[in-house]
Design an enzyme around this catalytic site. Sequence first.
Site, PDB file in Angstrom:
ATOM      1  N   PHE A   1       0.980  -1.276   0.265  1.00 41.10           N
ATOM      2  CA  PHE A   1       0.161  -0.118  -0.226  1.00 41.10           C
ATOM      3  C   PHE A   1       1.309   1.640  -0.021  1.00 41.10           C
ATOM      4  O   PHE A   1       0.452   2.052  -0.476  1.00 41.10           O
ATOM      5  CB  PHE A   1      -1.306  -0.339   1.414  1.00 41.10           C
ATOM      6  CG  PHE A   1      -1.874   1.338   1.366  1.00 41.10           C
ATOM      7  CD1 PHE A   1      -3.041   1.527   0.486  1.00 41.10           C
ATOM      8  CD2 PHE A   1      -1.262   1.835   1.894  1.00 41.10           C
ATOM      9  CE1 PHE A   1      -3.668   2.898   0.760  1.00 41.10           C
ATOM     10  CE2 PHE A   1      -1.707   3.054   2.549  1.00 41.10           C
ATOM     11  CZ  PHE A   1      -3.328   3.400   2.086  1.00 41.10           C
TER      12      PHE A   1
ATOM     13  N   PHE B   1       0.763   4.417  -2.973  1.00 41.35           N
ATOM     14  CA  PHE B   1       0.686   5.783  -1.904  1.00 41.35           C
ATOM     15  C   PHE B   1       1.709   6.632  -3.187  1.00 41.35           C
ATOM     16  O   PHE B   1       1.144   7.839  -3.583  1.00 41.35           O
ATOM     17  CB  PHE B   1       0.613   5.861  -1.084  1.00 41.35           C
ATOM     18  CG  PHE B   1      -0.001   7.237   0.087  1.00 41.35           C
ATOM     19  CD1 PHE B   1      -1.179   7.901  -0.607  1.00 41.35           C
ATOM     20  CD2 PHE B   1       1.413   7.619   0.113  1.00 41.35           C
ATOM     21  CE1 PHE B   1      -1.476   8.803   0.068  1.00 41.35           C
ATOM     22  CE2 PHE B   1       0.757   8.930   0.354  1.00 41.35           C
ATOM     23  CZ  PHE B   1      -0.890   9.980   0.345  1.00 41.35           C
TER      24      PHE B   1
ATOM     25  N   HIS C   1     -15.898  68.710 -16.965  1.00 41.34           N
ATOM     26  CA  HIS C   1     -14.496  68.002 -18.230  1.00 41.34           C
ATOM     27  C   HIS C   1     -16.351  67.230 -18.292  1.00 41.34           C
ATOM     28  O   HIS C   1     -16.128  67.052 -19.910  1.00 41.34           O
ATOM     29  CB  HIS C   1     -14.241  66.787 -17.610  1.00 41.34           C
ATOM     30  CG  HIS C   1     -13.407  66.543 -18.554  1.00 41.34           C
ATOM     31  ND1 HIS C   1     -11.853  66.611 -19.241  1.00 41.34           N
ATOM     32  CD2 HIS C   1     -14.289  64.982 -18.880  1.00 41.34           C
ATOM     33  CE1 HIS C   1     -11.900  65.694 -19.989  1.00 41.34           C
ATOM     34  NE2 HIS C   1     -13.145  64.593 -20.043  1.00 41.34           N
ATOM     35  N   GLU C   2     -16.883  66.776 -17.794  1.00 40.03           N
ATOM     36  CA  GLU C   2     -17.917  65.614 -18.354  1.00 40.03           C
ATOM     37  C   GLU C   2     -19.100  66.267 -18.938  1.00 40.03           C
ATOM     38  O   GLU C   2     -20.278  66.405 -19.493  1.00 40.03           O
ATOM     39  CB  GLU C   2     -18.962  65.247 -17.232  1.00 40.03           C
ATOM     40  CG  GLU C   2     -17.680  64.284 -16.639  1.00 40.03           C
ATOM     41  CD  GLU C   2     -17.311  62.854 -17.783  1.00 40.03           C
ATOM     42  OE1 GLU C   2     -17.354  62.717 -18.260  1.00 40.03           O
ATOM     43  OE2 GLU C   2     -16.025  62.847 -17.227  1.00 40.03           O
TER      44      GLU C   2
ATOM     45  N   HIS D   1     -18.510  67.430 -22.564  1.00 36.53           N
ATOM     46  CA  HIS D   1     -18.629  65.958 -23.618  1.00 36.53           C
ATOM     47  C   HIS D   1     -20.239  65.637 -23.612  1.00 36.53           C
ATOM     48  O   HIS D   1     -20.633  65.829 -24.263  1.00 36.53           O
ATOM     49  CB  HIS D   1     -18.254  64.516 -22.761  1.00 36.53           C
ATOM     50  CG  HIS D   1     -16.964  64.330 -22.004  1.00 36.53           C
ATOM     51  ND1 HIS D   1     -16.020  64.685 -23.349  1.00 36.53           N
ATOM     52  CD2 HIS D   1     -15.878  63.753 -22.128  1.00 36.53           C
ATOM     53  CE1 HIS D   1     -15.116  64.306 -23.831  1.00 36.53           C
ATOM     54  NE2 HIS D   1     -15.399  64.105 -22.279  1.00 36.53           N
TER      55      HIS D   1
ATOM     56  N   ASP E   1      -9.314  60.266 -23.871  1.00 37.76           N
ATOM     57  CA  ASP E   1      -9.879  60.615 -24.438  1.00 37.76           C
ATOM     58  C   ASP E   1      -8.525  61.406 -26.080  1.00 37.76           C
ATOM     59  O   ASP E   1      -8.967  61.083 -26.922  1.00 37.76           O
ATOM     60  CB  ASP E   1     -10.522  62.274 -23.758  1.00 37.76           C
ATOM     61  CG  ASP E   1     -11.260  61.912 -22.945  1.00 37.76           C
ATOM     62  OD1 ASP E   1     -12.113  61.399 -22.991  1.00 37.76           O
ATOM     63  OD2 ASP E   1     -12.146  62.692 -23.166  1.00 37.76           O
TER      64      ASP E   1
END
Length: 641
Positions: A151, A155, A452-453, A456, A528
Amino acid sequence: MPALPPKKPRGKKPVPPRLGGWRSPLGGSFFGNLVTTVLIFLLLMSAYSLIAGIFQPVNEIPLSQVAADVAAGKVASITVNNDELDLTYAGGATKISRKDPAAGLPETLATYGVTPAELAKVAITIQGQSGFEFWLVTLAPFLVTLLFIAFLFWFLSRQVRGAGMQAFSFGQSKARVIDPADTTQRVTFADVAGAREAKEELLEIVDFLKNPKKFLDIGARIPKGIILMGAPGTGKTLLARAVAGEAGVPFFTISGSEFVEMFVGVGASRVRDLFQLAKKAAPAIIFIDEIDAVGRVRGAGVGGGNDEREQTLNQILVEMDGFEPAEKVIVMAATNRPDVLDPALLRPGRFDRRVTIDLPDRKEREEILSIHARAKPFGPDVNLAVIAERTPGFSGAEIYSLMNEGAILAARENRKEITQYDLIRSIEKVMLGPERKSHLLSKKEKELTAYHEAGHALVSSILPNADPVHKISVISRGRAAGYTLKLPFEDKKMSSRKQFLDDIAATLGGYVAEEMLFDDVTTGPSNDLAVITALARDMVARYGMSEKLGPIAFGERSLGQEPYSENVAAKIDAEVSRIVDEAKERARKVIEEHREALDAIAKALIERETIERDGFEKILVAHGIAPKQRGEEGITIAREV
């Protein structure tokens, strides 16, 4: 960008000392582990025997004492087991003794002067031992030791099986098989939404696998190879599984990279083994995912004809249409790069049918959403048509991720139903990433991000060919400090020059707003600028949209390849600069003319952080700007990251 963790110093790992091929105990080698474990086992057995022998109480008396006790009438019974005597006294005490194995108990006791009358007062029991019990007792110590070592050997051998014993399975196919009887993994066309044209093409394959005689009687020959082409996540693998599920045939699936190993000839051997398995299970389908891993154009490899990838490709070509054609084995493959495939793969007789799978349109997206909504509890306010409208450009995989994220959001808040708000938030999470609530902007940074946004959104709302704005936010998501969600009302398959120019101007609106209001620019518009520069260059060099250079498509310059001269390169750069400069001036003009609207949008963003489409359009109307309505043209999706 977060700092990278310090690199660990490189160096050789210390090697445990070796003595005659045996490493230190449990140091790594199989032989060393085996010998060490056996030695430990023997030491433990010896220690146990020694301890048991020392501490076990032994109540054994000599045979002369037994005869004296029997003569005195103290012994109540005697049990004889071979040469061992188990004595039970009148008071209940027990003792043991031994006699001569060759003589009986009466003869032995008579030798010590015990008369038959005295012996008759004692109850004597004789216990015999069978042959099996005798041999079992005799051989048990040896058998237990041998079984334990066997065994232990088995093993420990499992530890080295991956390194040593897999050498015998290198040439075997690693394909995974889906049994048509396995209903848990079965996929049909009912589980695939959209891709109507692709499903119509593949229905012929299903019909052939079910009724091949109908085609063979009329002299028709079904295509041996079908290659599925499309963007990632469009459902190529799902369609291949659906074909096998509809036809009810075994489905062998493998990735192109699983053919290639460091050992020459392994890939070709695996191809032969795969086709052999499929022929035994015919009719069957072989599906090779990411076939461009082995199907690239030959002759470009460093190893020439001995290159492992090229040998694997050669074997695939022979198996598909070589000396031993397989009539009832259909090969399906998927790739995102059909342009790099070898021409021999695409010739008639091999992958002669090409099925292109596009991104789903609005109606198909709604159908995909309905399929993914089957096992999910929705609230009464959920409208999948609105979700389909707000997800142009989404692939099937992204739609699945959207629905899953919506369910996760509802479960995180301990709710039993998924609402429309959950799905709307999941759209932004899939597109831009999760909210970064811990990333708090300072007052100045928040004001700068708001303008900034607002730049856009304002420029996109004024220019006629730009997309309408659906949402503006200064809440950080992913790598973006804020974002403006611009989506067209209808899906567009093509984009025009005017749309590109308005898109560049709208993308530059944030840069121009920062420059005008703060007399400075930050690193915020870096993405961007990269997007508009690439778009302007594509307009000039790929789409022929430059009036100065005309309708010419220039190839890409790379190491060792110069498709055009330095003079032409300078003209392309000049045209790109001109397009960007003109778009910047258009954005500046829009912001100057509608400065009050810009301030109102930015102020609302600072106060509320997020403005939905209805609130944004109210601000536009209040400043004399008519919002865009459904039916107007819009450009492709502009996603700011």
